[in-house]
Each structure stands twice: as structure tokens, then as C-alpha cells.
Design an enzyme around this catalytic site. Structure first.
Site, PDB file in Angstrom:
ATOM      1  CD  GLU A 110      97.220  36.317  83.303  1.00 19.06           C
ATOM      2  OE1 GLU A 110      96.746  37.353  82.800  1.00 19.06           O
ATOM      3  OE2 GLU A 110      97.096  36.027  84.497  1.00 19.06           O
ATOM      4  CE  LYS A 112     102.247  44.747  78.428  1.00 23.48           C
ATOM      5  NZ  LYS A 112     101.217  45.579  77.845  1.00 23.48           N
ATOM      6  CG  ASP A 114      99.296  46.025  71.492  1.00 21.51           C
ATOM      7  OD1 ASP A 114      99.151  46.888  72.385  1.00 21.51           O
ATOM      8  OD2 ASP A 114      99.975  46.205  70.481  1.00 21.51           O
ATOM      9  CE1 TYR A 220      94.446  43.173  83.591  1.00 21.01           C
ATOM     10  CE2 TYR A 220      94.233  42.831  81.219  1.00 21.01           C
ATOM     11  CZ  TYR A 220      94.395  43.681  82.306  1.00 21.01           C
ATOM     12  OH  TYR A 220      94.519  45.026  82.109  1.00 21.01           O
ATOM     13  CE  LYS A 307     106.155  46.953  76.081  1.00 18.60           C
ATOM     14  NZ  LYS A 307     104.992  47.721  75.604  1.00 18.60           N
ATOM     15  CB  CYS A 401     110.736  54.642  31.893  1.00 16.65           C
ATOM     16  SG  CYS A 401     112.136  53.864  32.742  1.00 16.65           S
ATOM     17  CB  CYS A 404     114.823  54.598  29.277  1.00 13.95           C
ATOM     18  SG  CYS A 404     113.192  53.862  29.132  1.00 13.95           S
ATOM     19  CB  CYS A 419     109.979  50.674  31.601  1.00 12.47           C
ATOM     20  SG  CYS A 419     111.126  51.111  30.286  1.00 12.47           S
ATOM     21  CB  CYS A 424     114.858  50.644  29.980  1.00 15.41           C
ATOM     22  SG  CYS A 424     114.890  51.575  31.526  1.00 15.41           S
TER      23      CYS A 424
END
Ligand code: IVH
Length: 664
Positions: A110, A112, A114, A220, A307, A401, A404, A419, A424
Site C-alpha cells: 500500500e 504510505k 504522509d 488501511y 521509505k 548592483c 558594479c 543591472c 558590469c
């Protein structure tokens, strides 16, 4: 209304609930349903003593509570033994078979879910108590909250009267996202993941608030006493008949190999599900075998959770760095305390843009959740606010910037801050690196460190400058030396032989990738022709629309770019289609005629990217290993596909070999 009529109305609405929420097959319109529910509410207001425990009016939530009374579980809610490893899973199977003295055992696999475990007790067919797991012995009575969950039946659908059912409460992924967005909007904390959201919701004191959150339940486990079939598989069928949702993705496995296949299949397909799973639960099917195997002090010996590797982890964000790309885009980057996620260490993650940082209120010093989705690029999915240090202050996106000092601009139509100073150093660096990269001019030895030195020393301002470098001058740079300088200059000169389409890609025109560059070069046989092309003729090229065409026109409109091209041409870089290049397009790739299977995690690629590269080289990618497979590319976590390849004697490459074969 008579009492009997009231009872009929309750039963009728319960039936519609079942059809709508469990079967997803409603028999009446929403309006009709609402009308019946309203009528029921009116009758109950008039005759409060008639109101049944299973009345659908409980779904909207009753009065708030101050506490959840403790519930001692009829039998403890144990935990589950788990493993991340297929070998350990095989050991579980071996232990089971050895204890039972059998060659093969049937298992039920099945998903799992969460979420949060929940125990439900029914008396006289009606839900009378719902409790959380708590410490396994004593949990919290959250009956009023559980009644609001539409997939928890308020009344069982067949004769069973007094039974216990267990299952998982969860929040579907898209509902989770919607809920978090709404919370952020009103200034509330976002939940770190759907499981936290489900757990937090179940513990709310106000059932009316719980009713507004779209939790779901999947069953389940059913009390053995009522299971006349003697198997877990039958328990799931009974649960379904009782009116519960059970996982549609379950499998009766007659051998351990089938178990492995199920695990692998879902590890791969998990992203396609509308809810989160963190693994597969493998259960011995027969209840008499289960009993024979028994329990340890903590968990049953007859089941195990396989898992999946976690896709997310918590870590501390040290600071928010800023990266200036070759187009001038300033991207905030999370500098993280290194953390292992899904088998790969992550120390940086993109934060995309200023809005994203503000929206998620990510602050330096925060504990953050780092996530790797189906793709390889890690992202920061949220902040764990409970762990925020009191000193953490909101991040201020700079106005200039960081490289620069030029004022930053933000486009009206996009979220990107730029920029706009083409000179630059960060942009120059980015453009040179792109120019030198493998699919572009493929200049060996021109990596980030060398480019930084060349740019900082003022030797290189643009790509054309590269071709004017002299070995003597380059050798004076730090950690360079004569030999590497000669090699570097040699490699740069050699790149003049790169095809015209590589040059077009290397120019770094916005929206022009390798494929587009190649298509352009086929239509415009020289860069001069391309530079003077009109919007219309550009759009005649396959896959080029107005946006790409406009980027090309924009690029060639800039005088510096035209000068760059002229200088490159003067240096002897190829700016025309050679006859050979026309042929190149038709040459079979390196992997022509070969069939590949990808398995396990790759570091450098997402599965999709790896597959694309294989196809680009003329190869085929399939899902399963057979005699027809030429090569299996296996990363960490590869399981049965790798085993099968070894068994069939098929060639196996690791990622390094794959990269090498691609020529990287
Ligand atoms: S059977 C002894 N089946 O996983 C507990 N559990 O890590 C037996 N879970 O507490 C549980 N999906 O909350 C089982 N199909 C499934 C499940 C499942 C999710 C949860 C459950 C359990 C936890 C153990």
C-alpha cells in the site's frame, strides 16, 4: 415533520455524501443537496433531541472546545519498522519466510500516506469517537473535528455495528498550496508541508475552522474480528464496502520481486499523485501469518515501511547572496549550511527573485525547508517560523548592483531585477563563461577562476579580446605559469574552427539556445545575412516566434554587439556556414541505434534532461531493462533495474562514465 421522515432525510443525505465524496459520482445537483441540508438544519433546530450522532449537520463543525479529552486506545497504536534500503527490505522478507517456514509469502503493498494516523470507533453503525495516535497508548479525542472530514463516514454502510477503523488523515497537495497562499495573503504563517498542515488542523479547537479545510481520510486497517476473509486484502475490500476510501494504488504481490517492483514504480511516480506519500507499506497478507509473526515491543513483525529518500530537509540559511548573471539579472541565492537531501548535499539554492523572498519572508539566520522536486535544482520551500532567531530581520533587496554599484532596474512586466550596465564585471564574466562553454566555443581551461582573473586584470572586456591575448601577459597572472598560459591561448585560437552555429549560440542572444542557433544558421548562411534579417524573415525559421525574433533584432541593434561580431570576424572566427556544417546536422549521433534505461538518482541531470541528451545523440530511452537494452545508466539508489541489467549482462554506466561518453 415526523421523526421517521427526519431519519429518512438523514439517510438520504448520507447516501449523497457517499456518492459525492467517496465515489465521486454525485446523483443530484449541488443546489438540491444544499436545499436538503438546509431543511435538515431547520428540523434539528426545532427538535434538538432528534439530532443523530451521524447527522450530516455535524460536518460543518460544532462549538469550540477548550481541550481534547484523553482516549486510551482499545489496542495500542504501534509504530512501524522502516527502511530506506532494498537489501533491508529483502531481509524483512527473508525473516518472514524463515519464521513461517515458507518459500514465498503473499504481501499487500500500500502507499504510505504522509499524513496523521487516526482511529475511528463506530457504535451501532455510527461514528462515536475519533482519536489521534498520541503516544500510542493514549491519544486525543478529536471527534468533532473528524466529523467534518467528508471522507470519514458518519455511518457505516452495512450491518457492522461496533468496529474500529484506522487510517490516515491527509491534505491533498493542491489544497495545501492554496491554503498556504491564502494564509500568506492575510499575514498568517505558512505550513512547512502538507503533513504539518493536516496535523495542525486536526488539533484546532474550533471544528468550524477544521470544516473549512479540505482534509481527507484513507482507511488501511479494520478490526480483525470482523474480517471474515482472513487477509489484509479482504480487509481493504471490506473497508470499501463500509463506505471508506481505501488507496486505489494497492497491489497483492505473490512474490518479493513484485514487492520491489511496486516500490520502485511508486518511487518514480510519486510526483504524479495528488497527495504526498513517503513510502510503501508492505504487509503480510494472511492474518493467521500475521498473528504467528507477532510483535516486538514497538511494532508488528509482519509489516515494514519502505521509505523513499526524503525530498526535503531542514537546514539553516546563513545569508542571502546575490548573483549577477550574464544578462544582468540579479538573483538572490540562499547560502545554506550543507544538508543531505535525497542523497545529494545541498549548500546553495536559488530564491528566484525579490518577490519570492518577500512573499516567503525568508530571513538570514532562519531555519528553512530545502526541497528537491522531480528536478535536480533545489529550492527553499519555506521557513520554519518556530525556529526563527529573535534577531532575524527581513531581507532588504539592494537598490544598487552588488558588483558594479549601478542602480538596479526592475522591469514592469517581469519580477526580475536587473543591472543594466553592460560593462558590469559580473555580466562580462558571465558572457565570457558562456562564450567559452562546451556547446558554445568549447574553450578548455577557460573556467570561472581564470575568467575572473582575466576580467579583474582588465585584459578582457568582451569575447573578441580573448583572441588578442598574448601568452606572455597571461603567464603573469596568479597561479598561471608559462605552460598553462600557452595552453590557454592555444585553446582560444583553436576555437576559431568552431562551427558558425556554435558562435551564434556563444553570442548569448536572449532566448537563443543551441537548437535555435542551429536553425538560424541553416536559414541565414552567414552572420551578415542574419544581422540584416527582418522580423518577417526571422519568423520564417522553425520555432521562432515574435519574442525570439525581437530578441535577435534587439541584440544586433546594439552597436557594441555589432562591433563585437566585426572584431570576431576579423580574428578569423567562423561566421559562415561551411558545407561540412550543413552535413553535420544529418550526421548520426554518438548513441545512434542504442537503447538506454535510466535508473537511480543522477546528480548533474534530471531524468528528463539526461533522456533529452541521449535522444539528441540519436539514442532511445525506455523504461524497462530487456535484452534489447544497450546501456543502463545507474545512479545511487538504483534497484531492480540495475540487478536485472547485471543479470542479463548489459553494460552499466555510472554518471561519470555517461558524462564522459557525452564528451563532457
Ligand atoms: S499500517 C503499526 N498502512 O505510517 C502501524 N500505515 O510510520 C501500522 N501510514 O502510524 C500502520 N499509510 O500513520 C499503515 N497504508 C498504510 C499507511 C500507514 C500511512 C502511517 C501510519 C503509521 C505510520 C508509520
Amino acid at each position: 415533520m415526523e421523526r421517521a421522515e427526519y431519519d429518512r432525510l438523514v439517510d438520504e443525505i448520507l447516501e449523497h455524501d457517499y456518492r459525492y465524496y467517496v465515489l465521486a459520482d454525485p446523483a443530484i445537483s449541488d443546489e438540491e443537496y444544499d436545499r436538503m441540508l438546509r431543511q435538515l438544519g431547520e428540523v434539528e433546530a426545532e427538535h434538538p433531541d432528534w439530532r443523530r450522532a451521524d447527522s450530516p449537520t455535524h460536518r460543518v463543525g460544532g462549538a469550540p472546545t477548550k481541550e481534547f479529552p484523553p482516549v486510551v486506545h482499545q489496542r495500542p497504536m504501534l509504530s512501524l519498522d522502516n527502511t530506506y534500503d532494498e537489501t533491508e527490505l529483502a531481509e524483512f522478507d527473508r525473516r518472514v519466510r524463515d519464521s513461517l517456514g515458507l518459500d514465498a509469502v503473499e504481501y499487500v503493498c500500500e502507499l504510505k500516506m504522509d499524513g496523521v494516523a487516526l482511529s475511528l470507533r463506530y457504535q451501532g453503525g455510527a461514528l462515536v469517537q475519533a482519536s489521534t495516535r498520541g503516544d500510542g497508548v493514549t491519544g486525543d479525542d478529536i471527534t468533532d473535528n473528524a466529523r467534518t472530514i467528508r471522507t470519514i463516514p458518519l455511518r457505516l454502510r452495512n450491518g457492522l455495528s461496533d468496529v474500529e477503523v484506522r487510517g490516515e488523515v491527509y491534505l491533498p497537495t493542491d489544497e495545501f498550496r492554496r491554503m498556504n497562499e491564502a494564509r500568506i495573503e492575510v499575514g498568517e504563517k505558512a505550513f512547512a508541508n502538507p503533513r504539518n498542515a493536516a496535523a495542525g488542523t486536526l488539533k484546532l479547537m474550533d471544528p468550524k475552522e477544521v470544516a473549512r479545510r479540505p482534509l481527507a481520510f484513507v482507511a488501511y486497517w479494520l478490526d480483525d474480528r470482523y474480517n471474515d476473509g482472513g487477509t489484509q486484502w479482504h480487509a481493504l475490500e471490506l473497508l470499501q464496502k463500509l463506505g471508506f476510501v481505501v488507496s486505489a494504488h494497492r497491489r497483492l504481490c505473490r512474490s518479493f520481486t513484485e514487492v520491489l517492483l511496486f516500490c520502485e514504480e511508486w518511487e518514480e511516480k510519486r510526483d504524479a499523485l495528488p497527495y504526498e506519500i513517503d513510502g510503501v507499506v508492505v504487509k503480510v497478507n494472511r492474518l493467521d501469518f500475521q498473528e504467528q509473526l507477532g510483535y516486538t515491543s514497538k511494532s508488528p513483525r509482519f509489516m515494514i515501511a519502505y521509505k523513499f529518500r526524503a525530498r526535503r530537509a531542514e537546514t539553516i540559511l546563513g545569508e542571502i547572496g546575490l548573483q549577477v548573471g550574464r544578462t544582468g539579472a540579479v538573483t538572490p541565492v540562499a547560502i545554506l549550511e550543507p544538508v543531505l537531501v535525497g542523497g545529494i548535499t545541498i549548500s546553495r539554492a536559488t530564491l528566484h527573485n525579490a518577490d519570492e523572498v518577500r512573499r516567503k519572508d525568508i530571513r538570514p539566520g532562519d531555519t528553512v525547508v530545502v526541497e528537491r522536486g522531480g528536478d535536480v535544482i533545489p529550492k527553499v520551500s519555506g521557513v520554519v517560523l518556530e525556529k526563527r532567531p529573535p534577531t532575524a530581520v527581513p531581507f532588504e533587496f539592494p537598490t544598487t548592483c552588488p558588483v558594479c554599484g549601478a542602480i538596479l532596474f526592475r522591469g514592469a512586466e517581469d519580477a526580475i531585477t536587473r543591472c543594466e550596465n553592460a560593462a558590469c564585471p559580473a555580466q562580462v564574466r558571465g558572457r565570457i563563461l558562456h562564450f567559452a562553454s562546451r556547446p558554445a566555443m568549447d574553450i578548455e581551461g577557460l573556467g570561472p577562476a581564470v575568467v575572473d582573473q582575466l576580467v579583474n586584470a582588465g585584459l578582457v572586456h568582451n569575447a573578441a579580446d580573448l583572441y588578442e591575448l598574448e601568452p606572455g601577459r597571461v603567464a603573469k597572472l596568479e597561479r598561471m605559469g608559462e605552460k598553462s598560459a600557452t595552453n590557454l591561448v592555444g585553446a582560444i585560437q583553436a576555437s576559431k574552427a568552431r562551427p558558425y552555429s556554435a558562435l551564434v549560440y556563444a553570442l548569448g542572444i536572449r532566448n537563443v539556445g543551441e537548437t535555435t542557433a542551429r536553425a538560424l544558421c541553416q536559414r541565414f548562411r552567414s552572420i551578415d545575412a542574419m544581422m540584416s534579417a527582418s522580423m518577417e524573415s526571422l519568423m520564417e525559421v522553425e520555432d521562432i516566434g515574435p519574442v525570439v525574433a525581437e530578441s535577435i533584432l534587439d541584440f544586433f541593434r546594439v552597436e557594441e554587439n555589432r562591433n563585437l561580431v566585426e572584431r570576431l570576424k576579423a580574428h578569423g572566427v567562423q561566421t559562415e556556414s561551411a558545407a561540412a556544417e550543413a552535413l553535420e546536422a544529418f550526421q548520426p549521433g554518438k548513441f545512434a541505434g542504442m537503447t538506454f534505461v535510466l535508473t537511480g538518482a543522477l546528480e548533474r541531470f534530471s531524468r528528463n534532461d539526461a533522456a533529452e541528451r541521449i535522444r539528441a545523440e540519436g539514442g532511445t530511452v525506455t523504461d524497462s531493462v530487456s535484452q534489447k537494452t544497450s546501456v543502463v545508466v545507474a545512479g545511487p539508489g538504483a534497484g531492480s533495474k540495475l540487478a536485472k541489467a547485471t543479470q542479463l549482462g548489459i553494460e552499466v554506466w555510472d554518471e561519470a562514465r555517461f558524462l564522459a561518453e557525452l564528451g563532457e
